[in-house]
Scaffold this motif. Structure first.
Motif, short mmCIF file in Angstrom:
data_model
loop_
_atom_site.label_atom_id
_atom_site.label_comp_id
_atom_site.label_asym_id
_atom_site.label_seq_id
_atom_site.Cartn_x
_atom_site.Cartn_y
_atom_site.Cartn_z
N LEU A 91 -26.62 74.11 -76.91
CA LEU A 91 -27.53 75.14 -77.38
C LEU A 91 -26.85 76.12 -78.33
CD1 LEU A 91 -29.38 75.91 -74.01
CD2 LEU A 91 -30.22 74.53 -75.92
N ASP A 92 -25.53 76.27 -78.18
CA ASP A 92 -24.80 77.20 -79.04
C ASP A 92 -24.75 76.73 -80.49
OD1 ASP A 92 -24.29 78.80 -76.84
OD2 ASP A 92 -22.38 77.82 -76.40
N GLN A 93 -25.09 75.47 -80.73
CA GLN A 93 -25.09 74.95 -82.09
C GLN A 93 -26.35 75.35 -82.86
OE1 GLN A 93 -24.50 70.69 -81.86
NE2 GLN A 93 -22.78 70.91 -80.43
N TYR A 94 -27.29 75.97 -82.17
CA TYR A 94 -28.55 76.30 -82.80
C TYR A 94 -28.91 77.77 -82.59
CZ TYR A 94 -28.85 71.25 -83.01
OH TYR A 94 -28.58 69.93 -83.26
N PRO A 95 -28.06 78.67 -83.10
CA PRO A 95 -28.39 80.10 -82.98
C PRO A 95 -29.52 80.46 -83.94
CG PRO A 95 -26.41 79.81 -84.31
CD PRO A 95 -26.78 78.46 -83.80
#
Length: 659
Positions: free
Chosen positions: A299-303
């Motif tokens: 999920l951190d790849q899609y801020p």
């Protein structure tokens, strides 16, 4: 004279307003329009309205089987928070004016449903207290309330029929083409369709039209094939007619790349929301691991969308897809653990009620799933059931926002001009800004839409679709009052229209004796064969299940070429009876909708919705260049699409989502 197969009777009729469809949007419009017609009559303007549905309203549309929850009910919550939720779930690209406007109106429709007899679950102590009087509903999520909804659509349709009058409703007539005005090609003037029960073609002339014919299923090869064919998540009769007919009339489409790939119980397509939200069950991989936890770093790849309290629907799919790609499937809903834990603090009677609720979730809206579990000896308290991501669907009212670009409300500060740096690519005849006259009107004068038809919003679900139909009804009456002297004149001759509609019948009658096998013929193709070819192309080249939702520019080049050939072959579809004529026209609409979907993915050089589709040559979310609306118009004469960007603007501060 009475018609016969191949020689239909032609029935011409003039009304002021035509409603096309019988789902929740159409029912909302049919219910709402009466008081506004009365107001017009007091001004000396007597308007005639007709609703035309290819099915029967009682079981027409996506809610035909029923529903176990109303997914959009705000209660005491802020419409701005609803707009924030919609924006985040659709990866940041929505029209805040449309979502906020819906949020401030939708509860009134839900209160009406309860007044009409829909059973809505209430918290202990509030069982007999209506929502409108402060009754506290049982929520299965922040925006969702539980219902006993097997007869949901029948209840809403009954109110619509009573309000509009059955004499103003024509069922079993399939509208297949909108007709532009002879004197103004950017104005709607009529529609044409045919009876699916009698040999009749209907030609309508009108000042305004509400196009609410649903979303689109079955353009991708479904997971359920063979004896399971027809078992899909969205209804098989949703053929993209809303998008295709609007596009051919010249309306501007928006976000047609936005698809839905819902996670459902495998093979039966049964709902999962009650299990996730009401029972608090978890999904696991084959080794019992909670992949939402083990994969949460993705999920951190899609801020910032991955950092929201509730990640976007597509991102939740994205975490599941990693398990499948890396060989840790099948995926399961852990029903055993959650029911066991709940039972620890329950009496035997409470446990029995809990199990009944678990089954009723299916019986209210997807009885085939209950049959599937029974056939596989699955008792949810004893055996976990498989989950699957389905084939893709195109919808504007669920977790997708494809549809038509419409005029929004005037009081919410929406932009009045186009500010995107690529604005010079927008065709000059299209309006600028987000509001150009009448709420819910498309870029074609007199053509309105609602529900799955309204793009760039999403997550309206059933109650929101009904509310949008009501908003459009009021606007259409105002349009007709303002244009009371308008005399619609069709750009097409009636005879040419009849010949076009009955072309599949002509193909059959002319060539049926050219071979000894009725379904194998050198001069025609059956609707089923053409649909299978379309599904194969879309599945293998435009990110269907067989490629794990992956595509790239080269694959879409192949799809583009194959779709062009398929459009040529579609002119050779046959219809040996009225049912096949219906299927043939649904396929025309599916084909144009599929092409729009492919063109938008082709144009948008990023993967805005990872988990729903991946452009492997642009496998990133590019906020700098692509946080914008991708819109398009279709030229029905040249058969060409023009895609372009429109600026995205936040009318509501979204930072609250991520704190």
């Amino acid at each position: 004279m009475a018609g016969e197969f191949g020689h239909p009777e032609v029935v011409e009729e003039e009304v002021d307003i035509l409603i096309i469809g019988g789902g929740m949007g159409a029912c909302g419009a049919a219910y709402e329009i009466g008081p506004w017609l009365d107001a017009a009559k007091k001004q000396g303007i007597d308007l005639k309205v007709k609703l035309v549905d290819k099915a029967a309203m009682d079981r027409s549309g996506a809610l035909a089987q029923g529903l176990s929850a109303i997914n959009t009910y705000l209660g005491e919550q802020d419409p701005a928070d609803y707009a924030r939720m919609v924006s985040n779930d659709l990866m940041g690209i929505t029209r805040d004016d449309l979502t906020y406007d819906l949020g401030r109106h939708v509860d009134d429709s839900v209160h009406l449903f309860e007044e009409w007899g829909l059973p809505i679950w209430k918290q202990a102590g509030d069982e007999g207290k209506p929502l409108v009087e402060g009754g506290n509903p049982v929520r299965s999520g922040k925006w969702k309330i539980m219902i006993n909804g097997e007869s949901y659509k029948s209840i809403v349709a009954e109110a619509a029929k009573k309000a509009l009058g059955t004499e103003q409703i024509q069922e079993h007539v399939c509208i297949v083409k909108l007709l532009n005005d002879k004197n103004d090609e950017n104005r709607i003037a009529g529609a044409v369709g045919f009876s699916v029960r009698e040999h009749k073609v209907y030609v309508y002339r009108f000042k305004a039209c509400l196009l609410v014919a649903g979303g689109c299923a079955d353009i991708f090869r479904p997971r359920s094939v063979g004896e399971g064919a027809g078992r899909t998540w969205a209804p098989v009769w949703n053929a993209g007619s809303t998008y295709a007919m609007a596009a051919e009339a010249g309306a501007e489409l928006t976000m047609m790349e936005s698809r839905v790939v819902p996670v459902r119980f495998k093979d039966g397509y049964g709902p999962v929301d009650a299990w996730f939200m009401l029972f608090k069950a978890k999904a696991t991989n084959a080794f019992g691991e909670n992949y939402m936890e083990t994969n949460k770093e993705l999920l951190d790849q899609y801020p910032p969308y991955g950092q929201a309290v509730v990640p976007a629907s597509c991102l939740r799919n994205h975490l599941m897809m990693r398990e499948i790609r890396e060989g840790r499937g099948p995926i399961y809903m852990d029903t055993v653990s959650v029911l066991g834990k709940l039972a620890e603090t329950m009496t035997p009677n409470e446990i029995k009620r809990l199990e009944a609720d678990a089954w009723e979730d299916f019986l209210d809206m997807c009885i085939g799933q209950a049959g599937g579990w029974a056939g596989e000896n699955i008792e949810p308290e004893k055996k976990n059931a498989e989950l699957m991501p389905t084939e893709p669907y195109l919808l504007g009212s669920h977790a997708g926002c494809c549809g038509i670009w419409v005029s929004g409300p005037e009081d919410l500060g929406a932009p009045t001009s186009e500010e995107h740096p690529d604005a010079d690519r927008i065709p000059g005849h299209l309006p600028s800004g987000w509001s150009w006259g009448y709420r819910s009107m498309t870029t074609v004068q007199g053509l309105f839409t609602a529900a799955d038809g309204v793009g760039a919003s999403g997550l309206k679900f059933s109650s929101g679709s009904h509310a949008e139909g009501r908003l459009a009804a009021k606007a259409m009456v105002k349009y007709c009052v303002d244009h009371q002297d308008l005399v619609p004149e069709l750009a097409d001759s009636v005879q040419d229209l009849v010949e076009e509609i009955y072309r599949p019948v002509r193909n059959f009658l002319e060539h049926k004796d050219d071979s000894t096998a009725i379904d194998v013929n050198p001069d025609y193709i059956t609707p089923q064969m053409l649909q299978l070819r379309l599904q194969k192309v879309m599945d293998e080249y435009v990110a269907g299940v067989s490629t794990l939702y992956q595509t790239n520019a080269k694959m879409m080049d192949v799809a583009e070429n194959k779709l062009e050939m398929l459009k040529e072959d579609a002119l050779k579809m046959r219809a040996k009876d009225l049912h096949e004529l219906l299927r043939a026209w649904e396929n025309y609409h599916r084909l144009l909708t599929a092409e729009a979907h492919m063109k938008h993915i082709q144009f948008r050089e990023e993967s805005r919705y990872p988990g729903f589709y991946y452009r492997m040559d642009y496998n990133v979310v590019d906020e700098e260049h692509w946080k914008c609306f991708v819109n398009s118009v279709y030229d029905r004469k040249s058969k060409n699409w023009t895609c372009f960007k429109r600026a995205h603007v936040d009318l509501i501060d979204k930072s609250k989502l991520f704190k």
